[in-house]
Design a protein around this motif. Sequence first.
Motif, PDB file in Angstrom:
ATOM      1  N   LYS A   1       0.853  -1.249  -0.223  1.00 29.02           N
ATOM      2  CA  LYS A   1       0.078  -0.112  -0.194  1.00 29.02           C
ATOM      3  C   LYS A   1       0.904   1.180   0.152  1.00 29.02           C
ATOM      4  O   LYS A   1       0.571   2.279  -0.662  1.00 29.02           O
ATOM      5  CB  LYS A   1      -0.980  -0.061   1.141  1.00 29.02           C
TER       6      LYS A   1
ATOM      7  N   SER B   1       1.913   1.598  -3.410  1.00 27.83           N
ATOM      8  CA  SER B   1       0.801   2.008  -4.278  1.00 27.83           C
ATOM      9  C   SER B   1       0.878   3.433  -4.542  1.00 27.83           C
ATOM     10  O   SER B   1       0.390   4.053  -5.391  1.00 27.83           O
ATOM     11  CB  SER B   1      -0.427   1.335  -4.137  1.00 27.83           C
TER      12      SER B   1
ATOM     13  N   ARG C   1      -9.343  -8.761   1.106  1.00 29.09           N
ATOM     14  CA  ARG C   1      -9.677  -7.511   0.955  1.00 29.09           C
ATOM     15  C   ARG C   1      -8.802  -6.451   0.476  1.00 29.09           C
ATOM     16  O   ARG C   1      -8.746  -5.417  -0.372  1.00 29.09           O
ATOM     17  CB  ARG C   1     -10.675  -6.956   2.292  1.00 29.09           C
TER      18      ARG C   1
ATOM     19  N   LYS D   1      -7.164  -7.262  -2.866  1.00 28.85           N
ATOM     20  CA  LYS D   1      -8.279  -6.724  -3.888  1.00 28.85           C
ATOM     21  C   LYS D   1      -7.902  -5.245  -4.208  1.00 28.85           C
ATOM     22  O   LYS D   1      -7.887  -4.715  -5.388  1.00 28.85           O
ATOM     23  CB  LYS D   1      -9.648  -6.692  -3.467  1.00 28.85           C
ATOM     24  N   ASP D   2      -7.887  -4.421  -3.213  1.00 28.54           N
ATOM     25  CA  ASP D   2      -7.373  -2.986  -3.146  1.00 28.54           C
ATOM     26  C   ASP D   2      -6.202  -2.738  -4.022  1.00 28.54           C
ATOM     27  O   ASP D   2      -6.131  -1.680  -4.826  1.00 28.54           O
ATOM     28  CB  ASP D   2      -7.584  -2.228  -1.844  1.00 28.54           C
TER      29      ASP D   2
ATOM     30  N   LEU E   1      -4.804  -4.834  -5.975  1.00 30.88           N
ATOM     31  CA  LEU E   1      -4.844  -5.282  -7.510  1.00 30.88           C
ATOM     32  C   LEU E   1      -5.577  -4.321  -8.185  1.00 30.88           C
ATOM     33  O   LEU E   1      -5.360  -4.139  -9.555  1.00 30.88           O
ATOM     34  CB  LEU E   1      -5.487  -6.580  -7.191  1.00 30.88           C
ATOM     35  N   ASN E   2      -6.663  -3.469  -7.773  1.00 31.50           N
ATOM     36  CA  ASN E   2      -7.192  -2.599  -8.376  1.00 31.50           C
ATOM     37  C   ASN E   2      -6.387  -1.539  -9.051  1.00 31.50           C
ATOM     38  O   ASN E   2      -6.499  -1.165  -9.802  1.00 31.50           O
ATOM     39  CB  ASN E   2      -8.412  -2.073  -7.719  1.00 31.50           C
ATOM     40  N   LYS E   3      -5.478  -0.893  -7.972  1.00 28.16           N
ATOM     41  CA  LYS E   3      -4.536   0.033  -8.385  1.00 28.16           C
ATOM     42  C   LYS E   3      -3.597  -0.351  -9.295  1.00 28.16           C
ATOM     43  O   LYS E   3      -2.858   0.306 -10.377  1.00 28.16           O
ATOM     44  CB  LYS E   3      -3.686   0.419  -6.836  1.00 28.16           C
TER      45      LYS E   3
ATOM     46  N   HIS F   1      -4.266  -2.669 -11.629  1.00 31.87           N
ATOM     47  CA  HIS F   1      -4.833  -2.658 -12.967  1.00 31.87           C
ATOM     48  C   HIS F   1      -4.924  -1.267 -13.273  1.00 31.87           C
ATOM     49  O   HIS F   1      -4.705  -1.039 -14.790  1.00 31.87           O
ATOM     50  CB  HIS F   1      -6.205  -3.264 -12.792  1.00 31.87           C
ATOM     51  N   ARG F   2      -5.073  -0.447 -12.852  1.00 28.03           N
ATOM     52  CA  ARG F   2      -5.383   1.145 -13.262  1.00 28.03           C
ATOM     53  C   ARG F   2      -4.045   1.491 -13.684  1.00 28.03           C
ATOM     54  O   ARG F   2      -3.870   2.373 -14.777  1.00 28.03           O
ATOM     55  CB  ARG F   2      -5.598   1.859 -11.949  1.00 28.03           C
TER      56      ARG F   2
ATOM     57  N   HIS G   1      -3.115   0.045 -17.009  1.00 25.48           N
ATOM     58  CA  HIS G   1      -3.759   0.713 -18.004  1.00 25.48           C
ATOM     59  C   HIS G   1      -3.227   1.898 -18.680  1.00 25.48           C
ATOM     60  O   HIS G   1      -3.022   2.242 -19.494  1.00 25.48           O
ATOM     61  CB  HIS G   1      -5.364   1.084 -17.631  1.00 25.48           C
TER      62      HIS G   1
END
Length: 242
Positions: A48, A51, A203, A206-207, A209-211, A213-214, A217
């Motif tokens: 984190k 990130s 949980r 998952k947070d 991994l979302n960052k 993926h962003r 992209h």
Amino acid sequence: MQENPYGIAALWAQGDFVIKAVAVMLLLMSVASWSVIVIRAISLWRLKRISRASNDFWHAHSFTEGLRILSSADSATGPMNPFRYMADEGQAALDHHQSHQQDLHGNLPLAEWLTSCLRGAIDESAEQMQKGLAILASVGSTAPFVGLFGTVWGIYHALVGIGVSGQASIDKVAGPVGEALIMTAFGLAVAIPAVLGYNALQRGNKDVLNKMHRFAHQLHAYFLTGAAPKSSKVVVPLKEAK
């Protein structure tokens, strides 16, 4: 002080091989689950922190400077830096695609090639983040039943002993049966932290991994614009893993 004849010490002293084996197994499961919880929680805290540094990557004036920003966060938090890894993999994929046009993958569109390489980097990082969580899932699902097995076995032997002695008064029944029920409590005490730790870590992963993926992209769009450096290597040394 008078020793408690119905406590844990009495259960261990009076228990047979099966009861002791179940108790040791629950102890090992508890140690394993708490070790995973502590290690993965520290790793998640580091991820984190990294990130947050990935947001500063896009405020850099060059790709090399952005890598230095990610590397500085890496040096402060540990060797695992999936964001730096994705940036390196994206640059390597771009260089490889440009320098190997005669290969089969050279016929693929650059967008598809970058997507495949960045997705592979995310998958590898996700596998690293999931390490140990299978232990928590296994402990959380099996520990109550292991404790219940110990309880059933203990009650069986307690009832056999009562039957042999021919004394069925409440003081003769409550002690052995109560001691056997302690095994169920042990099983729950092992399973509950494992389940809560598993859910919390999932949980948190998952947070992150979302960052990721962003960030992937954004890297994908950056490399496709042609703004990425054309050099074959970006000389920013990775921090050596300890």
